[in-house]
Write a protein that holds these residues in place. Structure first.
Motif, mmCIF file in Angstrom:
data_model
loop_
_atom_site.group_PDB
_atom_site.id
_atom_site.type_symbol
_atom_site.label_atom_id
_atom_site.label_comp_id
_atom_site.label_asym_id
_atom_site.label_seq_id
_atom_site.Cartn_x
_atom_site.Cartn_y
_atom_site.Cartn_z
ATOM 1 N N SER A 1 0.776 -1.199 0.060
ATOM 2 C CA SER A 1 0.159 0.088 0.002
ATOM 3 C C SER A 1 0.684 1.219 0.058
ATOM 4 C CB SER A 1 -0.908 0.014 1.058
ATOM 5 O OG SER A 1 -1.847 -1.120 1.343
ATOM 6 N N PRO A 2 1.525 1.589 -1.117
ATOM 7 C CA PRO A 2 2.452 2.532 -1.034
ATOM 8 C C PRO A 2 1.932 4.128 -0.933
ATOM 9 C CG PRO A 2 1.912 1.958 -3.432
ATOM 10 C CD PRO A 2 1.465 0.800 -2.373
ATOM 11 N N ARG A 3 2.616 4.907 -0.090
ATOM 12 C CA ARG A 3 2.071 6.115 0.147
ATOM 13 C C ARG A 3 3.405 6.979 0.334
ATOM 14 N NH1 ARG A 3 -2.839 7.711 2.313
ATOM 15 N NH2 ARG A 3 -1.775 9.000 3.672
ATOM 16 N N PHE A 4 3.111 8.100 -0.737
ATOM 17 C CA PHE A 4 4.555 9.003 -0.828
ATOM 18 C C PHE A 4 3.992 10.343 -1.186
ATOM 19 C CE2 PHE A 4 4.297 6.205 -4.556
ATOM 20 C CZ PHE A 4 4.340 7.190 -5.586
ATOM 21 N N ARG A 5 4.965 11.220 -0.972
ATOM 22 C CA ARG A 5 4.887 12.571 -1.389
ATOM 23 C C ARG A 5 5.915 13.336 -1.716
ATOM 24 N NH1 ARG A 5 6.294 16.399 3.407
ATOM 25 N NH2 ARG A 5 7.152 15.286 4.924
ATOM 26 N N ALA A 6 5.786 14.501 -2.202
ATOM 27 C CA ALA A 6 6.842 15.096 -2.758
ATOM 28 C C ALA A 6 7.165 16.461 -1.995
ATOM 29 C CB ALA A 6 6.595 15.799 -4.242
ATOM 30 N N ILE A 7 8.352 16.802 -1.637
ATOM 31 C CA ILE A 7 8.735 17.999 -1.011
ATOM 32 C C ILE A 7 9.599 18.611 -1.961
ATOM 33 C CG2 ILE A 7 8.383 17.137 1.367
ATOM 34 C CD1 ILE A 7 11.240 16.581 1.849
ATOM 35 N N SER A 8 9.561 20.062 -1.838
ATOM 36 C CA SER A 8 10.595 20.856 -2.499
ATOM 37 C C SER A 8 10.909 22.345 -1.733
ATOM 38 C CB SER A 8 9.868 21.222 -3.882
ATOM 39 O OG SER A 8 8.734 21.936 -3.747
ATOM 40 N N THR A 9 11.934 22.818 -2.053
ATOM 41 C CA THR A 9 12.286 24.200 -1.765
ATOM 42 C C THR A 9 11.326 25.149 -1.972
ATOM 43 O OG1 THR A 9 14.675 23.547 -1.751
ATOM 44 C CG2 THR A 9 14.048 25.880 -1.892
ATOM 45 N N SER A 10 10.878 26.109 -1.035
ATOM 46 C CA SER A 10 10.146 27.119 -1.047
ATOM 47 C C SER A 10 10.654 28.486 -0.901
ATOM 48 C CB SER A 10 8.808 26.854 -0.187
ATOM 49 O OG SER A 10 8.258 25.904 -0.385
ATOM 50 N N VAL B 1 11.817 16.075 -4.129
ATOM 51 C CA VAL B 1 12.494 14.827 -3.278
ATOM 52 C C VAL B 1 11.324 14.053 -2.797
ATOM 53 C CG1 VAL B 1 13.742 14.011 -1.266
ATOM 54 C CG2 VAL B 1 14.463 16.101 -2.718
ATOM 55 N N TRP B 2 11.191 12.809 -3.123
ATOM 56 C CA TRP B 2 9.975 11.952 -2.860
ATOM 57 C C TRP B 2 10.215 11.192 -1.755
ATOM 58 C CZ3 TRP B 2 5.262 12.275 -5.627
ATOM 59 C CH2 TRP B 2 5.292 13.068 -6.798
ATOM 60 N N VAL B 3 9.480 11.133 -0.831
ATOM 61 C CA VAL B 3 9.658 10.415 0.505
ATOM 62 C C VAL B 3 8.506 9.791 0.965
ATOM 63 C CG1 VAL B 3 11.315 11.924 1.266
ATOM 64 C CG2 VAL B 3 9.213 12.185 1.840
ATOM 65 N N PRO B 4 8.422 8.507 1.581
ATOM 66 C CA PRO B 4 7.485 7.756 2.059
ATOM 67 C C PRO B 4 6.611 8.577 3.247
ATOM 68 C CG PRO B 4 9.584 6.362 2.199
ATOM 69 C CD PRO B 4 9.777 7.872 1.951
ATOM 70 N N ILE B 5 5.341 8.531 2.958
ATOM 71 C CA ILE B 5 4.407 8.833 4.115
ATOM 72 C C ILE B 5 4.288 7.952 5.201
ATOM 73 C CG2 ILE B 5 1.906 9.769 4.735
ATOM 74 C CD1 ILE B 5 1.592 10.516 1.893
ATOM 75 N N ALA B 6 4.780 8.361 6.527
ATOM 76 C CA ALA B 6 4.840 7.575 7.620
ATOM 77 C C ALA B 6 3.436 7.157 8.084
ATOM 78 C CB ALA B 6 5.539 8.268 8.747
ATOM 79 N N PRO B 7 3.333 5.848 8.101
ATOM 80 C CA PRO B 7 1.823 5.383 8.659
ATOM 81 C C PRO B 7 1.308 5.886 10.025
ATOM 82 C CG PRO B 7 3.429 3.664 8.982
ATOM 83 C CD PRO B 7 4.075 4.860 8.153
ATOM 84 N N THR B 8 0.251 6.185 9.968
ATOM 85 C CA THR B 8 -0.259 6.705 11.347
ATOM 86 C C THR B 8 -1.035 5.489 12.122
ATOM 87 O OG1 THR B 8 -2.565 7.251 10.201
ATOM 88 C CG2 THR B 8 -0.909 9.214 10.395
ATOM 89 N N PRO B 9 -1.272 5.722 13.258
ATOM 90 C CA PRO B 9 -1.959 4.561 14.244
ATOM 91 C C PRO B 9 -3.204 3.986 13.433
ATOM 92 C CG PRO B 9 -1.132 6.245 15.532
ATOM 93 C CD PRO B 9 -0.937 6.943 14.220
ATOM 94 N N SER B 10 -3.833 5.065 12.998
ATOM 95 C CA SER B 10 -5.314 4.438 12.219
ATOM 96 C C SER B 10 -5.084 3.621 10.989
ATOM 97 C CB SER B 10 -6.148 5.841 12.094
ATOM 98 O OG SER B 10 -5.450 6.573 11.006
ATOM 99 N N MET B 11 -3.862 3.692 10.346
ATOM 100 C CA MET B 11 -3.579 3.155 9.069
ATOM 101 C C MET B 11 -2.857 1.884 9.515
ATOM 102 S SD MET B 11 -1.811 6.231 7.089
ATOM 103 C CE MET B 11 -1.071 5.384 5.695
ATOM 104 N N MET B 12 -2.594 1.418 10.648
ATOM 105 C CA MET B 12 -1.857 0.238 10.831
ATOM 106 C C MET B 12 -2.755 -0.841 11.368
ATOM 107 S SD MET B 12 1.571 2.124 12.834
ATOM 108 C CE MET B 12 2.487 0.475 12.735
#
Length: 305
Positions: free
Chosen positions: A180-189, A294-305
Motif C-alpha cells: 500500500s504505497p504512500r509517498f509525497r513530494a517535498i521541494s524548496t519554497s 524529493v519524494w519520501v514515504p508517508i509515515a503510517p499513522t496509528p489509524s492506518m496500521m
C-alpha cells in the motif's frame, strides 16, 4: 505567504497533471510550439543543473575551484555543505537559481512522449522535429541531456529519466512502493524572494529531519518538454527542511539532502573541490533548487496500521 501558497499549488499541480494528461490526446504538438525558441533558450541559460557523467550526481553545477578560493569560483557550484554546518546561526554562501515555472517546459502525456524518440542516435531527427539547428545552444543542451540519461548508474544507484509525469510516478512507486504505497513530494519554497541568486544565508532555526528510510530525488533537465532525472541510492541519506534567511532579506524553506557515503563518487565531483574534502571522508550535503523534487514515504499513522 502568497509565494509559499503558489509554490505548494505547483506541487499539487504535478499530481493533477496525471489526470489531465489522460484527456489531452494530441496536445504535445501545441505544447512543443509553446516551448520552442526563446522560452527554451531562457531555460537553458538560467543556471540549470548539470550531471556529472561518471557519478550521476545531478547537483554538479558548473565546476568550481577550491573552497578557500571561493571568491573566483563560479557561484553556481555553491550548493554544497557538510552535516556539521546544519545548526542554527550557521552562515553558508548558497546559490539558488531563480527560474519562473510558468516559462519552463511542460510535461507531455505518456502516450505522446512514447511516440517521440529519446536517444542520442536520434538527435538529428529530434532537432528537425523541434526546428533547432545543429549548432544552436538548444541542440547542445538536448545532446547533453540525452547523454546524461544514457550514462550507467554508479554502484548502488537506481536511475531513470522521466519523460512524463506518469513515468516519474511509476519510478517513484517502484523505489518507495509496497503493498500500500504512500509517498509525497517535498521541494524548496522561497517564502520571501528577491532577484539575488547568490548570497550568504543564515540557518534561522534547528533543521527539521524528514523521516525517510528511502528517498527519490528528481531534477529538471533542459529539453523542449519536461524531463526529470530521478535517482535513488542504496547508501544512507538524510533529508532535511532548513529555514534560511538571506542577507538581502530573502527567506527560504529549503530541502537539503546529506549523502553519508560518497566513496563511489567521482574524485572530480565539484562538491569535493568546494568543500576541500576527499571521496568517502565526510558526508556531503546539498540544497535543492525550487523546481526539483524529493519524494519520501508517508509515515503510517496509528489509524492506518
Amino acid at each position: 505567504m502568497g509565494v509559499a501558497v503558489r509554490h505548494a499549488s505547483r506541487i499539487i499541480l504535478l499530481h493533477l497533471l496525471l489526470l489531465v494528461s489522460s484527456h489531452c490526446h494530441g496536445c504535445w504538438a501545441r505544447l512543443l510550439s509553446e516551448n520552442r525558441g526563446e522560452k527554451f533558450m531562457d531555460h537553458r541559460l538560467s543556471g540549470f543543473s548539470e550531471i556529472d557523467d561518471d557519478d550521476g550526481h545531478v547537483h554538479a553545477h558548473v565546476n568550481g575551484m577550491s573552497h578557500m578560493d571561493h571568491l573566483v569560483m563560479d557561484p553556481r557550484s555553491m550548493i554544497f555543505f557538510t552535516l556539521d554546518d546544519l545548526k542554527p546561526g550557521k552562515t553558508i554562501p548558497i546559490y539558488f537559481p531563480k527560474r519562473d515555472p510558468s516559462s519552463s517546459p511542460h510535461f507531455l502525456p505518456r502516450e505522446d512522449t512514447e511516440s517521440i524518440p529519446f536517444s542520442s542516435r536520434d538527435l538529428p531527427r529530434l532537432l528537425d522535429l523541434f526546428s533547432f539547428s545543429s549548432d544552436s545552444p538548444q541542440a547542445k543542451a538536448m545532446e547533453d541531456t540525452l547523454k546524461h540519461c544514457e550514462t550507467k548508474p554508479i554502484e548502488g544507484e537506481t536511475k531513470s529519466c522521466a519523460t512524463s509525469l506518469e513515468s516519474m510516478l511509476d519510478f517513484v512507486h517502484g523505489i518507495l512502493g509496497g503493498k500500500s504505497p504512500r509517498f509525497r513530494a517535498i521541494s524548496t519554497s522561497h517564502l520571501i524572494e528577491s532577484s539575488t541568486r547568490f548570497q550568504n544565508y543564515t540557518i534561522l532555526e534547528a533543521p527539521r529531519r524528514v523521516p525517510a528510510s528511502k528517498m527519490v530525488a528528481c531534477h529538471t533537465l533542459p529539453y523542449p518538454y519536461a524531463i526529470f532525472y530521478c535517482h535513488s541510492q542504496e547508501s544512507e541519506n538524510k533529508v532535511f527542511e532548513v529555514v534560511l534567511g538571506g542577507e538581502n532579506g530573502d527567506m527560504v524553506k529549503a530541502v537539503a539532502v546529506c549523502h553519508l557515503d560518497t566513496s563511489q563518487w567521482n574524485r572530480d565531483h565539484p562538491s569535493f573541490r568546494v568543500l576541500g574534502v576527499e571521496p568517502g571522508t565526510v558526508p556531503v550535503c546539498h540544497f535543492f533548487p525550487a523546481d526539483n523534487l524529493v519524494w519520501v514515504p508517508i509515515a503510517p499513522t496509528p489509524s492506518m496500521m
